[in-house]
Design a protein around this motif. Structure first.
Motif, PDB file in Angstrom:
ATOM      1  N   GLU A 202       0.771  -1.083   0.064  1.00  4.33           N
ATOM      2  CA  GLU A 202       0.034  -0.080   0.012  1.00  4.33           C
ATOM      3  C   GLU A 202       0.921   1.328  -0.102  1.00  4.33           C
ATOM      4  OE1 GLU A 202      -3.096   2.156   2.858  1.00  4.33           O
ATOM      5  OE2 GLU A 202      -2.697   0.179   3.428  1.00  4.33           O
ATOM      6  N   ARG A 203       1.739   1.490   0.822  1.00  5.80           N
ATOM      7  CA  ARG A 203       2.663   2.542   0.817  1.00  5.80           C
ATOM      8  C   ARG A 203       3.517   2.722  -0.321  1.00  5.80           C
ATOM      9  NH1 ARG A 203       4.633   2.040   7.269  1.00  5.80           N
ATOM     10  NH2 ARG A 203       2.804   2.270   8.086  1.00  5.80           N
ATOM     11  N   LEU A 204       3.883   1.496  -0.864  1.00  2.73           N
ATOM     12  CA  LEU A 204       4.825   1.655  -2.333  1.00  2.73           C
ATOM     13  C   LEU A 204       3.995   2.062  -3.136  1.00  2.73           C
ATOM     14  CD1 LEU A 204       7.661   1.155  -3.244  1.00  2.73           C
ATOM     15  CD2 LEU A 204       7.060  -1.214  -3.653  1.00  2.73           C
ATOM     16  N   THR A 205       2.859   1.625  -3.219  1.00  2.00           N
ATOM     17  CA  THR A 205       1.974   1.998  -4.576  1.00  2.00           C
ATOM     18  C   THR A 205       1.708   3.790  -4.226  1.00  2.00           C
ATOM     19  OG1 THR A 205       0.837  -0.101  -4.552  1.00  2.00           O
ATOM     20  CG2 THR A 205      -0.340   1.959  -5.555  1.00  2.00           C
ATOM     21  N   ALA A 206       1.319   4.059  -3.148  1.00  2.00           N
ATOM     22  CA  ALA A 206       1.170   5.718  -2.569  1.00  2.00           C
ATOM     23  C   ALA A 206       2.529   6.355  -3.238  1.00  2.00           C
ATOM     24  CB  ALA A 206       0.806   5.662  -1.390  1.00  2.00           C
ATOM     25  N   PHE A 207       3.524   5.616  -2.796  1.00  2.00           N
ATOM     26  CA  PHE A 207       4.827   6.464  -2.989  1.00  2.00           C
ATOM     27  C   PHE A 207       4.946   6.622  -4.731  1.00  2.00           C
ATOM     28  CE2 PHE A 207       9.393   6.021  -3.949  1.00  2.00           C
ATOM     29  CZ  PHE A 207       9.800   7.181  -3.522  1.00  2.00           C
ATOM     30  N   ASN A 213       3.351  15.537  -5.323  1.00  2.06           N
ATOM     31  CA  ASN A 213       3.374  15.634  -3.959  1.00  2.06           C
ATOM     32  C   ASN A 213       4.339  14.471  -3.324  1.00  2.06           C
ATOM     33  OD1 ASN A 213       1.793  17.890  -3.584  1.00  2.06           O
ATOM     34  ND2 ASN A 213       0.083  16.420  -3.858  1.00  2.06           N
ATOM     35  N   LYS A 214       4.933  13.765  -4.215  1.00  2.00           N
ATOM     36  CA  LYS A 214       5.841  12.847  -3.989  1.00  2.00           C
ATOM     37  C   LYS A 214       6.851  12.895  -3.053  1.00  2.00           C
ATOM     38  CE  LYS A 214       8.308   8.805  -6.332  1.00  2.00           C
ATOM     39  NZ  LYS A 214       8.775   8.353  -7.505  1.00  2.00           N
ATOM     40  N   ALA A 215       6.883  12.004  -2.051  1.00  2.00           N
ATOM     41  CA  ALA A 215       7.930  12.224  -0.924  1.00  2.00           C
ATOM     42  C   ALA A 215       9.302  12.020  -1.503  1.00  2.00           C
ATOM     43  CB  ALA A 215       7.608  11.096   0.191  1.00  2.00           C
ATOM     44  N   THR A 216      10.276  12.569  -0.994  1.00  2.71           N
ATOM     45  CA  THR A 216      11.557  12.162  -1.531  1.00  2.71           C
ATOM     46  C   THR A 216      12.260  11.086  -1.393  1.00  2.71           C
ATOM     47  OG1 THR A 216      12.649  13.195   0.710  1.00  2.71           O
ATOM     48  CG2 THR A 216      12.007  14.860  -1.061  1.00  2.71           C
ATOM     49  N   GLN A 217      11.733  10.153  -0.145  1.00  4.28           N
ATOM     50  CA  GLN A 217      12.414   8.915   0.181  1.00  4.28           C
ATOM     51  C   GLN A 217      11.079   7.986   0.420  1.00  4.28           C
ATOM     52  OE1 GLN A 217      14.699   9.743   3.501  1.00  4.28           O
ATOM     53  NE2 GLN A 217      16.614   9.729   2.481  1.00  4.28           N
ATOM     54  N   PHE A 218      11.165   6.848   0.204  1.00  5.31           N
ATOM     55  CA  PHE A 218       9.854   5.758   0.566  1.00  5.31           C
ATOM     56  C   PHE A 218      10.493   5.218   1.794  1.00  5.31           C
ATOM     57  CE2 PHE A 218       8.916   1.338   0.734  1.00  5.31           C
ATOM     58  CZ  PHE A 218       7.513   1.414   0.802  1.00  5.31           C
ATOM     59  N   ARG A 219       9.519   5.386   2.714  1.00  4.47           N
ATOM     60  CA  ARG A 219       9.762   4.936   4.054  1.00  4.47           C
ATOM     61  C   ARG A 219       8.579   3.582   4.271  1.00  4.47           C
ATOM     62  NH1 ARG A 219       9.416  10.182   7.839  1.00  4.47           N
ATOM     63  NH2 ARG A 219      11.620  10.697   7.723  1.00  4.47           N
ATOM     64  N   GLY A 220       9.192   2.444   4.811  1.00  2.00           N
ATOM     65  CA  GLY A 220       8.364   1.247   4.861  1.00  2.00           C
ATOM     66  C   GLY A 220       7.993   1.201   6.285  1.00  2.00           C
ATOM     67  N   CYS A 221       8.189  -0.053   6.742  1.00  2.00           N
ATOM     68  CA  CYS A 221       7.812  -0.294   8.267  1.00  2.00           C
ATOM     69  C   CYS A 221       8.732  -0.150   9.095  1.00  2.00           C
ATOM     70  CB  CYS A 221       6.883  -1.714   8.263  1.00  2.00           C
ATOM     71  SG  CYS A 221       5.711  -1.607   7.110  1.00  2.00           S
ATOM     72  N   HIS A 241       7.621  -7.780  -4.979  1.00  2.00           N
ATOM     73  CA  HIS A 241       8.980  -7.819  -5.878  1.00  2.00           C
ATOM     74  C   HIS A 241       8.623  -7.270  -6.881  1.00  2.00           C
ATOM     75  CE1 HIS A 241      12.725  -9.160  -7.517  1.00  2.00           C
ATOM     76  NE2 HIS A 241      12.008  -9.720  -8.688  1.00  2.00           N
ATOM     77  N   HIS A 242       7.591  -7.703  -7.708  1.00  2.00           N
ATOM     78  CA  HIS A 242       7.184  -7.006  -8.871  1.00  2.00           C
ATOM     79  C   HIS A 242       6.859  -5.584  -8.775  1.00  2.00           C
ATOM     80  CE1 HIS A 242       4.939  -6.926 -13.014  1.00  2.00           C
ATOM     81  NE2 HIS A 242       4.121  -6.186 -12.192  1.00  2.00           N
ATOM     82  N   LEU A 243       5.931  -4.992  -7.793  1.00  2.00           N
ATOM     83  CA  LEU A 243       5.571  -3.919  -7.529  1.00  2.00           C
ATOM     84  C   LEU A 243       6.847  -2.770  -7.299  1.00  2.00           C
ATOM     85  CD1 LEU A 243       3.277  -1.822  -7.345  1.00  2.00           C
ATOM     86  CD2 LEU A 243       3.470  -2.313  -4.722  1.00  2.00           C
ATOM     87  N   ALA A 244       7.984  -3.337  -6.759  1.00  2.76           N
ATOM     88  CA  ALA A 244       9.232  -2.495  -6.398  1.00  2.76           C
ATOM     89  C   ALA A 244       9.948  -2.320  -7.769  1.00  2.76           C
ATOM     90  CB  ALA A 244      10.181  -3.249  -5.358  1.00  2.76           C
ATOM     91  N   GLY A 245       9.741  -3.241  -8.603  1.00  2.00           N
ATOM     92  CA  GLY A 245      10.480  -3.518  -9.836  1.00  2.00           C
ATOM     93  C   GLY A 245       9.941  -2.203 -10.819  1.00  2.00           C
TER      94      GLY A 245
END
Length: 353
Positions: A202-207, A213-221, A241-245
């Motif tokens: 969910e967070r990666l999709t939003a990032f 408005n994109k954040a400068t860094q992706f924050r996970g958990c 894995h696919h989403l990160a790619g």
């Protein structure tokens, strides 16, 4: 919540006084060591907190530590795997104390001064004690770990992540001094991913779709999620894995978010798991041989996911011989385990998640 002041030396004391002390520690939810605190939060087979009151008190005290530590807090969460539990002298718990002591020494040596807190999230990974019989508990414990991960573990980790995120208000992930590291081993890694896998997607999709408005860094958990010898299927990890790619470019200062590590010598995930999954998935339909392989292979043993190989700087024997009268001792030489290592890089990774 019961708490007790203790030390690793006291816990390893083989005398009758040491035995009495270990009994006192076994009934406490919080161990207060010099340099670090260790809280034990237990979860039953149905995923319910064994003592909700004790868990809430631990979280409340940790919240106070965050509030009164302008230099940040260093929190480590550990979820153990198969054949382990919360008994005071469990090998995983004994080694965890050694790790926290090492981290506390490093905080003092580097003059960072951050309080070190350890959270040991425990479940009934050891359901049988008989030497041969306990080996047959593998698959019943797998189902339990997934259930525990979706329930109690999700609740505790979500609250810890909320505490950590609140401490990062107005700070970048690279400059904040607070750290929340979550480590899951074996079925403990399965629990951690059951709790966090959907949140990460969910967070990666939003990032990735943040636009202007994109954040400068992706924050996970937390700061880092470590999955050590994870005992769950590569097919479960495939979506993340696919989403990160899909990311065409990651920020130059993007910190590591998820680290998955597997041992080539771990027979449970390399041998026992695929055999068991072959029977369990016998009547499941798969679209091709590759999908079937993901269904029967653990994450670090699925070749397409491998990006690096971790090798020791020197070949050495890590396991030591424990004396018979020694109690609550870690059987690993952690100073050797924690010594610097070099990475031999495989083909470039598809993403920096």
């Amino acid at each position: 919540m019961r708490r007790v002041a203790t030390s690793i030396d006291q816990l390893e004391d083989p005398s009758p006084q040491g035995h009495v002390h270990r009994r006192a520690v076994a009934s406490a939810a919080l161990e207060e060591h010099q340099g670090f605190n260790l809280a034990v939060i237990e979860i039953d087979d149905q995923g319910e907190l064994w003592s909700r009151q004790a868990a809430e008190q631990v979280l409340s005290e940790l919240r106070s530590v965050y509030d009164h530590s302008p230099g940040g807090v260093n929190v480590f969460v550990f979820l153990h795997g198969w054949k382990h539990n919360a008994s005071v002298c469990d090998e995983n718990l004994a080694c965890y104390r050694e790790l926290l002591a090492y981290l506390a020494e490093r905080e003092e040596r580097t003059q960072r001064g951050r309080p070190v807190w350890g959270i040991y999230l425990s479940w009934r990974g050891k359901s049988l004690s008989a030497p041969l019989l306990k080996e047959f508990s593998l698959w019943s414990r797998k189902a339990t770990a997934e259930r525990v991960g979706r329930n109690g573990v999700t609740e505790v980790l979500a609250k810890l992540d909320s505490l950590h995120r609140n401490s990062l208000e107005g700070k970048s992930a690279s400059t904040s001094r607070s750290r929340l590291t979550i480590i899951g081993h074996s079925f403990g890694a399965s629990m951690a991913f059951s709790a966090y896998g959907g949140v990460l997607k969910e967070r990666l999709t939003a990032f990735l779709s943040g636009g202007s408005n994109k954040a400068t860094q992706f924050r996970g958990c937390g700061s880092l999620l470590v999955l050590a010898n994870p005992a769950f299927e590569a097919s479960v990890y495939q979506g993340l894995h696919h989403l990160a790619g899909e990311a065409t470019q990651w920020p130059v200062d993007q910190p590591l978010v998820v680290l998955t590590a597997g041992s080539e010598g771990d027979s449970a995930t390399r041998v026992a798991f695929p055999i068991g999954r072959a029977f369990a998935s016998l009547f499941q339909r798969t679209r091709d041989s590759e999908q079937k392989r993901r269904l029967r292979t653990t994450v670090p043993n699925y070749g397409s996911f491998v990006t690096h190989r971790l090798v020791p700087t020197e070949m050495e024997t890590i396991r030591t011989n424990r004396r018979k009268n020694e109690a609550c001792s870690c059987p690993e030489r952690l100073r050797s385990v924690l010594a610097p290592r070099t990475f031999g890089q495989a083909p470039p990774p598809p993403a920096r998640l």
